[in-house]
Scaffold this motif. Structure first.
Motif, short mmCIF file in Angstrom:
data_model
loop_
_atom_site.label_atom_id
_atom_site.label_comp_id
_atom_site.label_asym_id
_atom_site.label_seq_id
_atom_site.Cartn_x
_atom_site.Cartn_y
_atom_site.Cartn_z
N ALA A 42 64.63 24.34 40.07
CA ALA A 42 64.37 23.70 38.76
C ALA A 42 64.24 22.19 38.89
CB ALA A 42 65.49 24.05 37.79
N ALA A 43 64.90 21.61 39.87
CA ALA A 43 64.89 20.15 40.04
C ALA A 43 63.49 19.62 40.30
CB ALA A 43 65.82 19.73 41.16
N ALA A 44 62.64 20.42 40.94
CA ALA A 44 61.28 19.98 41.24
C ALA A 44 60.53 19.64 39.95
CB ALA A 44 60.54 21.06 42.02
N THR A 45 60.84 20.34 38.87
CA THR A 45 60.19 20.08 37.58
C THR A 45 61.03 19.15 36.71
OG1 THR A 45 59.22 22.27 37.64
CG2 THR A 45 59.27 21.17 35.52
N LEU A 46 62.33 19.42 36.62
CA LEU A 46 63.19 18.66 35.73
C LEU A 46 63.45 17.23 36.20
CD1 LEU A 46 65.85 21.41 34.93
CD2 LEU A 46 63.98 20.63 33.46
N GLY A 47 63.47 17.01 37.52
CA GLY A 47 63.81 15.70 38.03
C GLY A 47 62.66 14.71 38.07
N ARG A 48 61.44 15.20 38.22
CA ARG A 48 60.30 14.30 38.42
C ARG A 48 60.12 13.26 37.31
NH1 ARG A 48 57.71 10.73 39.18
NH2 ARG A 48 55.62 10.53 40.05
N PRO A 49 60.29 13.61 36.02
CA PRO A 49 60.11 12.59 34.97
C PRO A 49 61.11 11.43 35.06
CG PRO A 49 60.02 14.78 34.02
CD PRO A 49 60.49 14.94 35.44
N HIS A 50 62.22 11.64 35.76
CA HIS A 50 63.25 10.60 35.86
C HIS A 50 63.19 9.82 37.16
CE1 HIS A 50 64.81 12.49 32.33
NE2 HIS A 50 65.12 13.60 32.97
N PHE A 51 62.32 10.22 38.06
CA PHE A 51 62.25 9.64 39.40
C PHE A 51 61.41 8.37 39.43
CE2 PHE A 51 59.94 9.24 43.44
CZ PHE A 51 60.98 9.20 44.34
N ALA A 52 61.88 7.38 40.19
CA ALA A 52 61.11 6.17 40.41
C ALA A 52 61.26 5.74 41.86
CB ALA A 52 61.57 5.05 39.49
N ALA A 53 60.16 5.28 42.43
CA ALA A 53 60.22 4.63 43.74
C ALA A 53 60.23 3.14 43.48
CB ALA A 53 59.01 5.03 44.58
N VAL A 54 61.07 2.42 44.19
CA VAL A 54 61.17 0.97 44.02
C VAL A 54 60.67 0.31 45.29
CG1 VAL A 54 62.67 -0.98 43.54
CG2 VAL A 54 63.15 1.24 42.49
N LEU A 55 59.68 -0.54 45.15
CA LEU A 55 59.12 -1.26 46.28
C LEU A 55 59.52 -2.73 46.17
CD1 LEU A 55 57.29 -0.49 48.70
CD2 LEU A 55 55.39 -1.49 47.42
N VAL A 56 60.21 -3.21 47.18
CA VAL A 56 60.65 -4.60 47.21
C VAL A 56 59.73 -5.38 48.14
CG1 VAL A 56 62.51 -6.21 47.81
CG2 VAL A 56 63.04 -3.98 46.77
N ARG A 57 59.08 -6.39 47.61
CA ARG A 57 58.27 -7.30 48.43
C ARG A 57 59.18 -8.43 48.88
NH1 ARG A 57 55.13 -12.02 48.35
NH2 ARG A 57 53.15 -11.83 49.49
N ALA A 58 59.49 -8.43 50.17
CA ALA A 58 60.41 -9.43 50.71
C ALA A 58 59.78 -10.82 50.65
CB ALA A 58 60.77 -9.09 52.15
N GLU A 59 60.59 -11.80 50.25
CA GLU A 59 60.15 -13.19 50.21
C GLU A 59 60.98 -14.07 51.14
OE1 GLU A 59 60.30 -14.18 46.06
OE2 GLU A 59 58.46 -13.05 45.62
N ARG A 60 62.22 -13.65 51.38
CA ARG A 60 63.11 -14.37 52.31
C ARG A 60 63.87 -13.34 53.13
NH1 ARG A 60 63.40 -19.65 51.37
NH2 ARG A 60 62.76 -20.45 49.34
N LEU A 61 64.06 -13.65 54.40
CA LEU A 61 64.78 -12.79 55.32
C LEU A 61 65.81 -13.61 56.08
CD1 LEU A 61 61.66 -11.02 56.89
CD2 LEU A 61 63.19 -10.04 55.17
#
Length: 200
Positions: free
Chosen positions: A152-171
């Motif tokens: 069920a998670a394959a359907t129920l979880g997708r609307p709540h999922f986010a990928a976060v991409l961090v563009r590094a500026e300082r290391l």
């Protein structure tokens, strides 16, 4: 008494930069060591700092980006949407290395990046995104929430999922050794990464 040889990056700035990205990519790919679970800092709604551990899912040295996942109902998601400034820090005791990253985060929910990240996630990881109620909701008891089964998670979880991409500026990389610590820092400019040694 034989001493452990100093690493190749000890006095080589370019090698230190490559090692920083190698360690982050290895932590994301293999799920081991201190670089797999960095601490993320965001700015809270009240302007104060907010910290939590995230799972590093990808590190791309060519693009200078890091990726982790979150529930779009979470405080971290709303904080990133309100103010994308963020920082990550990780320490690996075995390597004696601390890595800090400052940058700007972008939330991906319904695009190709998010879909690829969701498709690439394990079924057991998707279960968390189907939890009810959402993260941070006050509960009358510790176990007063529900999780869907993996199917069920394959359907129920997708609307709540986010990928976060961090563009590094300082290391920043700090290597600890009793013979002398080494610290290096870089910032991104239009010309690429510029770096130098820093006092540890």
């Amino acid at each position: 008494m034989t001493r452990t040889p100093l690493p190749a990056f000890y006095d080589d700035l370019d090698a230190a930069f490559a090692e920083l990205w190698r360690l982050l990519a290895d932590g994301a790919a293999h799920g081991r060591g201190g670089f797999h679970l960095p601490t993320l800092a965001t700015v809270g709604a009240d302007g104060g700092p907010r910290l939590r551990t995230v799972v590093l899912r990808a590190a791309d040295p060519a693009e200078g980006t890091l990726r982790f996942h979150c529930d779009r109902r979470s405080d971290k998601a709303s904080e990133i949407l309100a103010d994308p400034a963020c920082a990550l820090a990780a320490y690996d005791a075995a390597a004696k290395i601390q890595i800090r990253v400052e940058g700007r985060a972008a939330l991906h929910t319904d695009d190709a990046l998010a879909e690829a990240a969701w498709t690439g996630s394990r079924a057991m990881s998707r279960v968390c995104y189907g939890a009810q109620p959402g993260p941070g909701t006050a509960l009358p008891a510790g176990g007063a929430y529900s999780l869907p089964d993996e199917t069920a998670a394959a359907t129920l979880g997708r609307p709540h999922f986010a990928a976060v991409l961090v563009r590094a500026e300082r290391l920043d990389l700090l290597y600890l050794d009793r013979r002398g610590h080494r610290r290096a820092a870089w910032h991104r400019s239009d010309a690429g990464w510029q770096g130098g040694w820093r006092a540890p």
